[in-house]
Design an enzyme around this catalytic site. Structure first.
Site, mmCIF file in Angstrom:
data_model
loop_
_atom_site.group_PDB
_atom_site.id
_atom_site.type_symbol
_atom_site.label_atom_id
_atom_site.label_comp_id
_atom_site.label_asym_id
_atom_site.label_seq_id
_atom_site.Cartn_x
_atom_site.Cartn_y
_atom_site.Cartn_z
ATOM 1 C CG HIS A 1 -1.753 1.206 1.390
ATOM 2 N ND1 HIS A 1 -3.052 1.283 0.922
ATOM 3 C CD2 HIS A 1 -1.498 2.423 1.946
ATOM 4 C CE1 HIS A 1 -3.548 2.469 1.186
ATOM 5 N NE2 HIS A 1 -2.620 3.185 1.813
ATOM 6 C CD GLU A 2 1.956 3.680 3.727
ATOM 7 O OE1 GLU A 2 2.356 4.726 3.169
ATOM 8 O OE2 GLU A 2 0.917 3.629 4.405
ATOM 9 C CG HIS A 10 0.439 6.293 -0.611
ATOM 10 N ND1 HIS A 10 -0.666 6.772 -1.282
ATOM 11 C CD2 HIS A 10 -0.043 5.685 0.522
ATOM 12 C CE1 HIS A 10 -1.763 6.461 -0.609
ATOM 13 N NE2 HIS A 10 -1.413 5.789 0.474
#
Length: 343
Positions: free
Chosen positions: A17-18, A21
């Site tokens: 997920h990170e 980003h």
């Protein structure tokens, strides 16, 4: 071992997920001050090309800290200096990467164990499906107006709509038939059923693995959204929510139940949980709530429509309230998990 597997699964899903980003921030020339896995004190860190990469003590969570300091808005790499569409892509990338990860896991799982076509294998005597003329070999294509791609969608539809009359479209000898069924109470299980069985797996090739991998992700996204709808409408209570403790318990139970069948079965079961968790995290983060990615996207879309930013201090207050409410919910969910698991 179950706890270790739960930590590995959860940490990797959060890492990915990170990474979403991080990847889009770098692509758009946004400064990333720190990329970390875990929370709490730093165990290891290394700086490379302006970004500090960290591994922290608690293997839960993670962060991608971008240059968003209002006092440094003259920096070309500041998040707030980038076009609104660039910022939207960075914030949306986390949940999107979760869906991508769920898809990759789903394809691997289907290559390993096959896929469950929505083909009827058995029809129970005395139940609505038999009375309506549905036979073994028929393929269910729609229930309640929703397209059916895998057999589990039939079971979950029935679970979410217990006792409700449903319109079913199926293929019989290549011809579409539509019937309306009213589930009948099975007194032995105290469960309303239409009376069909199926769900055995069909071996996949690369093409069907990709196709049914997408169906699998869609299934878990829709299931998560349907569960949220039932939560909002009061059909299920907040006491049924699970957090990290509940996840660890579910992973441990799955491991204990499947370990006697061998490594491949354990791997398949854990991968199935990983698909659910990754898709679930993607959906939850897209909810338009303060402090979540979805809440930040709301402010960015407002900025895009009105042509200027919402005052940072006002947005900050909204997110602060959101964080406080989110923390309160997490404490409540953890209490529920501990009570359910240990008492």
């Amino acid at each position: 071992m179950g706890i270790i597997f739960a930590i590995i699964i959860f940490s990797f899903i959060v890492f990915f997920h990170e990474l979403g980003h991080f990847s889009l921030a770098k692509k758009n020339g946004i400064d990333v001050e720190e990329f970390s896995i875990g929370m709490g004190p730093t165990l290891f860190s290394k700086e490379y090309r302006g970004t500090r990469y960290c591994i922290k003590l608690l293997p839960l969570g993670g962060s991608c800290m971008m240059g968003e300091d209002e006092e440094a808005t003259d920096s070309p790499g500041n998040f707030n200096n980038k076009p609104v569409w660039a910022r939207i892509s960075v914030i949306a990338a986390g949940p999107v990467f979760n869906f991508i990860l769920a898809f990759v896991f789903a394809v691997i799982l289907i290559v390993m164990v096959g896929y469950d076509k929505p083909v009827v294998q058995s029809v129970d005597s005395g139940f609505p499906a038999q009375e309506a003329g549905i036979e073994p070999g028929d393929t269910i294509v729609k229930m309640g107006g929703k397209k059916i791609n895998i057999f589990r969608e039939i079971n979950f539809y029935n679970q979410f709509h217990q006792g409700e009359k449903v319109e079913v479209t199926y293929l019989h000898d290549g011809k579409k038939e539509t019937v309306t069924l009213t589930p009948k109470l099975d007194k032995e299980s105290d469960y309303y059923r239409i009376g069909i069985g199926g769900g055995s797996n069909t071996k996949a090739n690369i093409g069907t693995a990709l196709q049914y991998g997408a169906y699998e992700v869609k299934f878990w996204i829709c299931t998560t959204m349907e569960s949220l709808k039932m939560l909002v409408t009061g059909q299920i209570g907040v006491d049924q929510l699970s957090g990290p403790v509940g996840i660890v318990d579910a992973v441990d139970s799955t491991y204990q139940q499947s370990k006697s069948y061998g490594f491949l079965i354990v791997l398949a079961q854990l991968m199935n949980i990983s698909i659910l968790l990754s898709a679930n995290l993607g959906v939850m983060n897209l909810l338009p709530l303060p402090a979540l990615d979805g809440g930040r996207l709301v402010f960015l879309f407002i900025e895009m429509i009105r042509g200027k930013r919402v005052p940072p201090e006002k947005e900050g207050y909204v997110h602060l309230v959101g964080i406080m409410l989110l923390m309160a919910l997490m404490v409540f969910v953890m209490y529920n998990d501990i009570r359910r698991v240990f008492f």
